[in-house]
Design a protein around this motif. Structure first.
Motif, short mmCIF file in Angstrom:
data_model
loop_
_atom_site.label_atom_id
_atom_site.label_comp_id
_atom_site.label_asym_id
_atom_site.label_seq_id
_atom_site.Cartn_x
_atom_site.Cartn_y
_atom_site.Cartn_z
N LEU A 1 0.85 -1.19 0.00
CA LEU A 1 0.00 0.00 0.00
C LEU A 1 0.88 1.23 0.00
CD1 LEU A 1 -2.52 -1.21 2.74
CD2 LEU A 1 -2.79 -1.34 0.27
N GLU B 1 0.89 5.27 0.28
CA GLU B 1 0.14 6.47 0.65
C GLU B 1 0.81 7.72 0.11
OE1 GLU B 1 -0.02 4.00 4.66
OE2 GLU B 1 1.52 4.55 3.20
N CYS C 1 -4.28 6.38 -1.12
CA CYS C 1 -3.63 5.09 -0.89
C CYS C 1 -3.91 4.20 -2.09
CB CYS C 1 -4.17 4.45 0.39
SG CYS C 1 -3.60 2.77 0.68
N PRO D 1 -3.17 0.42 -3.69
CA PRO D 1 -2.66 -0.94 -3.50
C PRO D 1 -1.83 -1.36 -4.72
CG PRO D 1 -5.06 -0.85 -3.30
CD PRO D 1 -4.61 0.41 -3.92
N MET E 1 -10.78 -1.65 3.51
CA MET E 1 -9.61 -0.79 3.63
C MET E 1 -9.89 0.31 4.63
SD MET E 1 -8.30 -0.45 -0.33
CE MET E 1 -6.70 0.18 0.17
N THR F 1 -8.11 3.48 -5.90
CA THR F 1 -7.45 4.37 -4.94
C THR F 1 -8.39 4.68 -3.78
OG1 THR F 1 -6.11 5.38 -6.67
CG2 THR F 1 -6.34 6.61 -4.61
N CYS G 1 -2.50 3.64 5.77
CA CYS G 1 -3.54 2.92 5.05
C CYS G 1 -3.40 1.44 5.36
CB CYS G 1 -3.36 3.19 3.56
SG CYS G 1 -4.38 2.22 2.46
N ALA H 1 -5.31 -2.68 4.63
CA ALA H 1 -6.23 -3.44 3.79
C ALA H 1 -6.27 -4.89 4.26
CB ALA H 1 -5.79 -3.39 2.33
N GLY I 1 0.50 0.29 4.80
CA GLY I 1 1.42 1.18 4.13
C GLY I 1 2.42 1.76 5.11
#
Length: 125
Positions: free
Chosen positions: A4, A6, A22, A24, A34, A78, A96, A98, A116
């Protein structure tokens, strides 16, 4: 491995706004949840907001929901965090996260396997 990335942090004055992004990159499978988190002194991280992608449902820390908005642009893959009326106490590193979760509304950092590096937000008075 899902990564991730950011961006969007910066320095603003009290009352200013910022939008964090953010993206991926890579990884197997697809995350269905997320979120954005920031450090909580002595307690790890606190959840700012999460979004349940499959259901397009959002969840917020109740103290932030009037000023922060989480969203996701599927065409750009995003995640965003729009932050308005920023205050000095919002100064922090925002990360961030996920994951593929059965529940997305707990805002619990332990639920998320992918993170991230964080983007710094500094609010001066």
């Amino acid at each position: 491995q899902l990564q991730l990335v950011e961006s969007g942090g910066g320095a603003v004055r009290t009352g200013g706004s910022l939008t964090l992004s953010c993206v991926p990159v890579g990884g197997a499978g697809r995350a269905n949840c997320m979120g954005w988190f920031r450090p909580l002194p002595g307690k790890g991280r606190e959840g700012v907001a999460t979004i349940w992608i499959d259901r397009n449902m959002t969840y917020y820390d109740h103290t932030l929901k009037d000023r922060f908005t989480i969203s996701r642009d599927s065409s750009k893959n995003t995640l965003y965090l729009q932050m308005n009326n920023l205050q000095p106490e919002d100064t922090d590193t925002y990360s961030c996260a996920a994951g593929s979760l059965s529940r997305c509304g707990r805002l619990w950092p332990g639920d998320f396997p992918f993170w991230g590096q964080g983007t710094q937000v500094t609010v001066s008075s």
